[in-house]
Write a protein that holds these residues in place. Structure first.
Motif, PDB file in Angstrom:
ATOM      1  N   LEU A  23      -7.949   4.239  13.325  1.00  0.00           N
ATOM      2  CA  LEU A  23      -7.136   3.465  12.159  1.00  0.00           C
ATOM      3  C   LEU A  23      -5.617   4.048  12.146  1.00  0.00           C
ATOM      4  N   LEU A  24      -4.953   3.529  11.310  1.00  0.00           N
ATOM      5  CA  LEU A  24      -3.583   3.943  11.030  1.00  0.00           C
ATOM      6  C   LEU A  24      -3.537   3.764   9.625  1.00  0.00           C
ATOM      7  N   LEU A  25      -3.009   4.709   8.744  1.00  0.00           N
ATOM      8  CA  LEU A  25      -2.865   4.494   7.236  1.00  0.00           C
ATOM      9  C   LEU A  25      -1.217   4.747   7.274  1.00  0.00           C
ATOM     10  N   ARG A  26      -0.665   3.926   6.236  1.00  0.00           N
ATOM     11  CA  ARG A  26       0.762   3.951   6.281  1.00  0.00           C
ATOM     12  C   ARG A  26       1.095   3.098   4.772  1.00  0.00           C
ATOM     13  N   PRO A  27       2.264   3.230   4.337  1.00  0.00           N
ATOM     14  CA  PRO A  27       2.662   2.743   3.108  1.00  0.00           C
ATOM     15  C   PRO A  27       2.672   1.317   3.348  1.00  0.00           C
ATOM     16  N   LEU A  28       2.556   0.364   2.106  1.00  0.00           N
ATOM     17  CA  LEU A  28       2.718  -1.050   2.184  1.00  0.00           C
ATOM     18  C   LEU A  28       4.125  -1.617   2.391  1.00  0.00           C
TER      19      LEU A  28
END
Length: 198
Positions: A23-28
């Motif tokens: 996964l990649l987590l990033r700002p929306l």
């Protein structure tokens, strides 16, 4: 006697994207409105969380304000990150870290996922990354997760993360027209460290 350690730093500024195995987590961003609407508009997703099914307009509004945050610099702030499958670039949910208190080094974990992607461990993987940010980068001492007892999938996720159930508050809140029993889960920084080194 327990030693009292101050947070390791007074802010959280992750390097994006935050990567896990899959996964990649990033700002929306505004590009995420349709993907977020695909799950946050569903009554079954919103049943046990503190919001009603969302319109595209409300999601756009949130993204242009509170959800646009990319760092935590003060207590009382929340960092909401989109969860993206690295291989396909599909946004499948969002996770949040609330910074409740600088003095007490405390925070809270939250998560909402598209049920179409359930059963594959994505939520556990993403939530674990948020715990890492809270404990290892922000220097929190304690992170909690509060949820409705009827939301068994959420309780199972908290347990898979290694959070311990500390409380069961029977009918403590009138929630969406019904009395809700709250389960409180928590983890301490040293418990997180022990799991990481096990």
């Amino acid at each position: 006697m327990i030693d009292v350690l101050p947070p390791t730093q007074p802010y959280l500024r992750p390097q994006y994207p935050v990567s896990t195995e899959r996964l990649l987590l990033r700002p929306l961003s505004a590009h995420d409105v349709e993907a977020i609407h695909a799950y946050r508009s569903r009554p079954e997703v919103c049943r046990y969380v503190p919001f009603e099914p969302m319109t595209r307009e409300l999601i756009s509004e949130r993204i242009s304000s509170s959800w646009a945050r990319s760092e935590l610099t003060e207590e009382g702030q929340a960092l909401t990150l989109g969860v993206v499958i690295a291989e396909t670039d599909e946004l499948i949910g969002d996770v949040v870290l609330f910074w409740h208190s600088r003095e007490h080094a405390s925070g809270e974990l939250g998560y909402v996922f598209n049920p179409d992607f359930g059963g594959r461990g994505f939520a556990t993987e993403a939530a674990s990354a948020v715990l890492r940010l809270g404990f290892e980068e922000l220097g929190l001492h304690r992170i909690v997760a509060r949820l409705d007892e009827r939301n068994e999938a959420s309780a199972q996720l908290a347990r898979r993360l290694g959070m311990r159930q500390e409380a069961r508050l029977v009918q403590n809140e009138l929630f969406k027209g019904q009395w809700s029993t709250e389960l409180d889960f928590a983890m301490l920084a040293d418990e997180w460290s022990a799991r990481r080194t096990a």
